[in-house]
Enzyme design. Structure first.
Site, PDB file in Angstrom:
ATOM      1  N   CYS B  82       0.838  -1.196   0.000  1.00 22.16           N
ATOM      2  CA  CYS B  82       0.000   0.000   0.000  1.00 22.16           C
ATOM      3  C   CYS B  82       0.880   1.256   0.000  1.00 22.16           C
ATOM      4  O   CYS B  82       1.580   1.503  -0.962  1.00 22.16           O
ATOM      5  CB  CYS B  82      -0.966  -0.038   1.181  1.00 22.16           C
ATOM      6  SG  CYS B  82      -2.314   1.153   1.009  1.00 22.16           S
ATOM      7  N   HIS B 192      -3.881  -5.133  -0.478  1.00 23.88           N
ATOM      8  CA  HIS B 192      -3.491  -5.646   0.837  1.00 23.88           C
ATOM      9  C   HIS B 192      -3.478  -7.178   0.825  1.00 23.88           C
ATOM     10  O   HIS B 192      -4.516  -7.796   1.043  1.00 23.88           O
ATOM     11  CB  HIS B 192      -4.459  -5.141   1.908  1.00 23.88           C
ATOM     12  CG  HIS B 192      -4.290  -3.685   2.179  1.00 23.88           C
ATOM     13  ND1 HIS B 192      -3.390  -3.206   3.103  1.00 23.88           N
ATOM     14  CD2 HIS B 192      -4.859  -2.599   1.609  1.00 23.88           C
ATOM     15  CE1 HIS B 192      -3.432  -1.882   3.106  1.00 23.88           C
ATOM     16  NE2 HIS B 192      -4.320  -1.488   2.209  1.00 23.88           N
ATOM     17  N   GLU B 194      -2.399  -9.112   3.019  1.00 16.87           N
ATOM     18  CA  GLU B 194      -2.729  -9.616   4.361  1.00 16.87           C
ATOM     19  C   GLU B 194      -4.227  -9.643   4.615  1.00 16.87           C
ATOM     20  O   GLU B 194      -4.679 -10.211   5.605  1.00 16.87           O
ATOM     21  CB  GLU B 194      -2.005  -8.779   5.416  1.00 16.87           C
ATOM     22  CG  GLU B 194      -2.595  -7.400   5.692  1.00 16.87           C
ATOM     23  CD  GLU B 194      -2.223  -6.324   4.673  1.00 16.87           C
ATOM     24  OE1 GLU B 194      -1.686  -6.659   3.606  1.00 16.87           O
ATOM     25  OE2 GLU B 194      -2.502  -5.138   4.942  1.00 16.87           O
TER      26      GLU B 194
END
Lengths: 253, 214
Positions: B82, B192, B194
């Site tokens: 990001c 993202h 994650e």
């Protein structure tokens, strides 16, 4: 193919547990938050929302522990709201593992909170939660304190204001429809979706899969939030997505 | 010494990245750290980031970690996420602050006038949710991930590299933009991983075994 419309199951949390109830009374334990969140993740939920319905200082630690435990095992975005009063509250929730934090009552009392949060943590993690009740034809009023206190603020104008302050998303709940299972307030949803440039999550009133579809096609919502139709095993997230796909809505498989 | 250092310069949500790394590499030691020595000793480094660019660059400098981040960008497997991608470029429309300037190019904001679709629908900013990522070339970090797999995005700004050769992946909102870059030992993504469920965890698993060669 582009951006998928999102389905967001919402879990009510009290004392670190998922609870089910009607209008905050007759609360029943509905399970371990990690297990419930994992189930929705496995079904294809695009995000999960948690609402701390106690929102008391005494039980706050349990909420942080719970978010941490969920974030250890569920790797999709987590939105947490309920009793968020300050930058410190937001930081604590983000550190616990939340990705977005929704601000409601405290933002009405102090709209600067949206700007401070947005500057500090980024607009993408600042959700303005708006509880709105119809006051006249095509007019809705903002309520706070879990829907108990009218503010006299016009919901459409308030939506514009919070976005100007830095909110990156709006979680819009129709109080008239909440728990009624008669579908979203599509007039309210459409009016807010048209008024702001940020994504709008429609909430309150889902009773059928068609309600989810109409929230997007007629209401103009970017995401739909529901609780009871998923909690009671009536429908899975997968069934909801299949229905939306048949209606021509782009979803994440 | 940690196997993986997640650089903590005082901004954003670092735990999500660390938790996901720990999940895919249970044997590895993952440290969220602001200690330059620990970062320098780590075999691989992750630079996450949220928030706004001016605050982020100010925090990076205040933390005293700019030099060690620049060193690691040059010599070991490095993953930017990001803002950790956007920081690698020279400038951002988000503020007057200079970024790290490791990659020639700028970071721009989505344009309101581009958001209207032919269907009459209007896209919102931030770009928030799950969009397909089109792999522009083979890379070890794409291993086991289907071309066009959806990843989770939450951003209003995107990178425009001067050298199109560094683009490893693109998404469209609605105009196509670079959402993954790869150069030598550096891989960085606008989305993202994650928070992108299976595909995201696969990308992180690929990173923790990557030798840093494209």
């Amino acid at each position: 193919m582009g951006l998928a419309k999102r389905i967001i199951p919402c879990l009510d949390i009290a004392d670190g547990r998922v609870v089910k109830g009607v209008n905050f009374v007759n609360l029943r334990d509905a399970g371990d938050p990690v297990e419930v969140a994992r189930r929705y993740d496995a079904q294809g939920a695009d995000e999960i929302a948690f609402l701390d319905i106690r929102a008391s200082v005494e039980t706050r630690g349990l909420l942080y522990d719970m978010i941490g435990a969920v974030a250890d095992q569920v790797f999709i975005p987590l939105t947490v709201g309920g009793g968020v009063n300050s930058i410190d509250d937001i930081r604590a929730l983000l550190n616990a593992g939340a990705d977005k934090v929704s601000i409601n009552t405290a933002g009405v009392r102090n709209p600067e909170l949206f700007r401070q949060a947005s500057n500090r943590f980024g607009a993408q993690c600042v959700v303005a939660a708006i509880d709105a009740k119809k006051s006249a034809v095509d007019e809705w009023q903002v309520y706070i304190h879990g829907g108990r206190t009218p503010t006299g603020i016009d919901a459409i104008q308030w939506a514009r204001d919070v976005v100007a302050q830095g909110a990156g998303e709006i979680l819009l709940t129709s109080m008239d429809r909440d728990g009624a299972r008669s579908g979203f307030d599509l007039g309210l949803t459409r009016a807010v979706a048209d008024a702001v440039d940020v994504p709008v999550i429609a909430s309150g009133g889902v009773g059928t899969l068609n309600d989810l579809i109409e929230g997007i096609t007629l209401g103009g919502a970017d995401a739909v939030l529901a609780a009871s139709i998923f909690h009671y095993g009536e429908f899975t997230i997968g069934q909801a997505k299949a229905a939306m796909k048949r209606a021509g809505i782009e979803v994440r498989d | 010494m940690p196997d993986i250092a997640v650089v903590d310069y005082g901004m954003g949500n670092l735990r999500s990245v660390a938790k996901a790394l720990a999940h895919v590499a249970p044997q590895a030691s993952v440290a969220i750290t602001a200690d330059p020595k620990l970062i320098r000793e780590a075999a691989r480094v992750v630079l996450p980031g949220q928030s706004a660019m001016p605050d982020t660059m100010a925090s990076l400098d205040a933390s005293g970690l700019r030099d060690v981040v620049l060193q690691c960008l040059g010599d070991r497997p490095f993953l930017g996420v990001c803002l950790g991608l956007q920081m690698l470029f020279e400038t951002s429309e988000e503020g007057p602050t200079a970024c790290l300037g490791v990659l020639p190019g700028r970071v721009l904001r989505f344009r309101e006038q581009d958001m209207a679709l032919p269907t009459g629908e209007r896209l919102k900013i931030p770009h928030m949710g799950w969009s397909p990522v089109h792999q522009q070339r083979a890379h070890p970090l794409w291993a086991g991930i289907e071309d066009g797999a959806r990843f989770y995005f939450a951003h209003s700004y995107y990178p425009v590299p001067d050298d199109p050769g560094v683009t490893a992946g693109t998404a469209a909102y609605p105009v196509p933009f670079t959402c993954a870059i790869a150069r030598a030992n550096i891989f960085a993504v606008q989305f993202h991983p994650e928070k992108s469920q299976r595909s995201g965890l696969q990308l992180l698993a690929n990173f923790v075994t990557w030798d840093g060669r494209a």
